[in-house]
Motif scaffolding. Structure first.
Motif, PDB file in Angstrom:
ATOM      1  N   ALA A 136       0.853  -1.131  -0.053  1.00  0.00           N
ATOM      2  CA  ALA A 136      -0.144   0.016  -0.083  1.00  0.00           C
ATOM      3  C   ALA A 136       0.967   1.135  -0.016  1.00  0.00           C
ATOM      4  N   CYS A 137       0.459   2.277  -0.591  1.00  0.00           N
ATOM      5  CA  CYS A 137       1.322   3.626  -0.896  1.00  0.00           C
ATOM      6  C   CYS A 137       0.708   4.547  -0.965  1.00  0.00           C
ATOM      7  N   THR A 138       1.230   5.719  -0.364  1.00  0.00           N
ATOM      8  CA  THR A 138       0.403   7.148  -0.487  1.00  0.00           C
ATOM      9  C   THR A 138       1.710   8.228  -1.183  1.00  0.00           C
ATOM     10  N   LEU A 139       1.412   8.549  -2.349  1.00  0.00           N
ATOM     11  CA  LEU A 139       2.546   9.189  -3.002  1.00  0.00           C
ATOM     12  C   LEU A 139       2.458  10.615  -3.028  1.00  0.00           C
ATOM     13  N   HIS A 140       3.464  11.335  -2.703  1.00  0.00           N
ATOM     14  CA  HIS A 140       3.412  12.771  -2.485  1.00  0.00           C
ATOM     15  C   HIS A 140       4.023  13.490  -3.439  1.00  0.00           C
ATOM     16  N   SER A 141       3.323  14.435  -4.428  1.00  0.00           N
ATOM     17  CA  SER A 141       3.985  15.247  -5.423  1.00  0.00           C
ATOM     18  C   SER A 141       5.169  16.052  -4.935  1.00  0.00           C
ATOM     19  N   ALA A 142       6.095  16.378  -5.866  1.00  0.00           N
ATOM     20  CA  ALA A 142       6.904  17.485  -5.641  1.00  0.00           C
ATOM     21  C   ALA A 142       6.553  18.939  -5.532  1.00  0.00           C
ATOM     22  N   THR A 143       5.416  19.119  -6.001  1.00  0.00           N
ATOM     23  CA  THR A 143       4.873  20.264  -6.161  1.00  0.00           C
ATOM     24  C   THR A 143       4.108  20.620  -4.981  1.00  0.00           C
ATOM     25  N   PRO A 144       4.385  21.835  -4.407  1.00  0.00           N
ATOM     26  CA  PRO A 144       3.712  22.048  -3.276  1.00  0.00           C
ATOM     27  C   PRO A 144       2.244  22.260  -3.158  1.00  0.00           C
ATOM     28  N   GLY A 145       1.570  21.620  -2.315  1.00  0.00           N
ATOM     29  CA  GLY A 145       0.152  21.844  -2.447  1.00  0.00           C
ATOM     30  C   GLY A 145      -0.653  20.828  -3.428  1.00  0.00           C
ATOM     31  N   ALA A 146       0.003  20.011  -4.109  1.00  0.00           N
ATOM     32  CA  ALA A 146      -0.668  19.102  -5.005  1.00  0.00           C
ATOM     33  C   ALA A 146      -1.164  17.938  -4.136  1.00  0.00           C
ATOM     34  N   LYS A 198      14.147  11.810  -4.809  1.00  0.00           N
ATOM     35  CA  LYS A 198      14.830  13.114  -5.483  1.00  0.00           C
ATOM     36  C   LYS A 198      13.670  13.617  -6.198  1.00  0.00           C
ATOM     37  N   PRO A 199      13.731  15.295  -6.095  1.00  0.00           N
ATOM     38  CA  PRO A 199      12.769  15.899  -6.734  1.00  0.00           C
ATOM     39  C   PRO A 199      12.685  15.754  -8.142  1.00  0.00           C
ATOM     40  N   SER A 200      13.688  15.456  -8.828  1.00  0.00           N
ATOM     41  CA  SER A 200      13.695  15.160 -10.484  1.00  0.00           C
ATOM     42  C   SER A 200      12.609  14.172 -10.820  1.00  0.00           C
ATOM     43  N   THR A 201      12.191  13.177  -9.847  1.00  0.00           N
ATOM     44  CA  THR A 201      11.414  12.224 -10.151  1.00  0.00           C
ATOM     45  C   THR A 201       9.864  12.899 -10.446  1.00  0.00           C
ATOM     46  N   GLY A 202       9.596  13.971  -9.544  1.00  0.00           N
ATOM     47  CA  GLY A 202       8.341  14.627  -9.634  1.00  0.00           C
ATOM     48  C   GLY A 202       7.822  14.283  -8.403  1.00  0.00           C
ATOM     49  N   TRP A 203       8.181  13.440  -7.556  1.00  0.00           N
ATOM     50  CA  TRP A 203       7.660  13.094  -6.299  1.00  0.00           C
ATOM     51  C   TRP A 203       8.643  13.590  -5.246  1.00  0.00           C
ATOM     52  N   SER A 204       8.075  13.921  -4.076  1.00  0.00           N
ATOM     53  CA  SER A 204       8.796  14.110  -2.834  1.00  0.00           C
ATOM     54  C   SER A 204       9.184  12.982  -1.798  1.00  0.00           C
ATOM     55  N   LYS A 205       7.907  12.108  -1.957  1.00  0.00           N
ATOM     56  CA  LYS A 205       8.173  10.889  -0.966  1.00  0.00           C
ATOM     57  C   LYS A 205       6.953  10.103  -1.330  1.00  0.00           C
ATOM     58  N   ALA A 206       7.275   8.820  -0.790  1.00  0.00           N
ATOM     59  CA  ALA A 206       6.351   7.580  -1.038  1.00  0.00           C
ATOM     60  C   ALA A 206       6.214   7.011   0.433  1.00  0.00           C
ATOM     61  N   GLU A 207       4.863   6.984   1.003  1.00  0.00           N
ATOM     62  CA  GLU A 207       4.433   6.330   1.988  1.00  0.00           C
ATOM     63  C   GLU A 207       4.247   4.913   1.844  1.00  0.00           C
ATOM     64  N   VAL A 208       4.929   4.006   2.763  1.00  0.00           N
ATOM     65  CA  VAL A 208       4.762   2.379   2.020  1.00  0.00           C
ATOM     66  C   VAL A 208       4.399   1.562   3.269  1.00  0.00           C
TER      67      VAL A 208
END
Length: 228
Positions: A136-146, A198-208
């Motif tokens: 299970a995963c929650t994916l966080h965008s590197a774009t603030p507020g997304a 890495k921000p270059s992926t477009g994502w800041s973090k993934a909670e797993v």
């Protein structure tokens, strides 16, 4: 038992009717909601407020898994697409009752079923080249507020790829990154992990998160040929 189950659903104000012309789908939805209600009735703290810790998500997802297994004999292949929609509606209703996002419950359940199909996983057998594990995963965008996105993360070995697939109805979404894009890992194996990306992926973090204790931090940083 049927009368008891229906009374439990009514007790919690749960909707047991599904708008379908297929009697199998209506029976499936009603039986699943009633099984959810029986599980909720056995939770002493079901009326209390809860955060969405992975421990809580796992507990509610196991409740759903037990309920889904209980009504599995009502599944009909010819009605599978509509039954999937009915199941997700029932999961969302369960999530609303217990203050856990339905998409997280569904993600954990889907990932767990995927892992159960991996022959030898429970025995800790060596991972083959084409084997993969799901979480299970929650994916966080590197774009603030997304907004965040809940779904299933598939970890593949030996490619070290991570793939997150949305499980909600509608558009499917995929994001793939390499293990080298994981800058650090926070958390412990019983509460899940946070993969900082890495921000270059477009994502800041993934909670797993997976079943408690079935993987370790090293699984993401220095992949082991065994899991269990």
């Amino acid at each position: 038992m049927g009368i008891f189950a229906r009374s439990q659903a009514r007790k919690f104000g749960m909707q047991t009717d599904w708008p379908s012309t297929d009697p199998h789908v209506r029976r499936y939805y009603k039986a699943l909601v009633e099984a959810h209600a029986r599980g909720i009735a056995q939770m002493p703290d079901h009326g209390a407020g809860h955060d969405q810790s992975w421990y809580r998500v796992q507990g509610v997802a196991v409740l759903h898994s037990n309920a889904a297994n209980y009504v599995a004999d009502l599944w009909r292949e010819r009605s599978k697409p509509e039954m999937t929609r009915a199941r997700k509606a029932a999961v969302n209703q369960l999530g609303n009752m217990l203050r856990v996002r339905g998409a997280l419950i569904e993600s954990w359940w889907v990932a767990d079923r995927m892992n159960m199909m991996r022959i030898g996983v429970s025995a800790g057998l060596p991972i083959g080249d084409k084997w993969s594990y799901a979480f299970a995963c929650t994916l966080h965008s590197a774009t603030p507020g997304a907004p965040t996105m809940d779904g299933v993360l598939q970890y593949k070995w030996p490619e070290h790829n991570f793939q997150r697939v949305q499980v909600e109805d509608g558009e499917e979404f995929e994001a793939t990154w390499q293990a080298k894009d994981v800058t650090s890992v926070d958390g412990d194996q019983f509460e899940g992990f946070v993969l900082n990306l890495k921000p270059s992926t477009g994502w800041s973090k993934a909670e797993v998160c997976g079943r408690a204790g079935n993987f370790t931090q090293d699984f993401f940083t220095q992949p082991s040929p065994r899991i269990g």
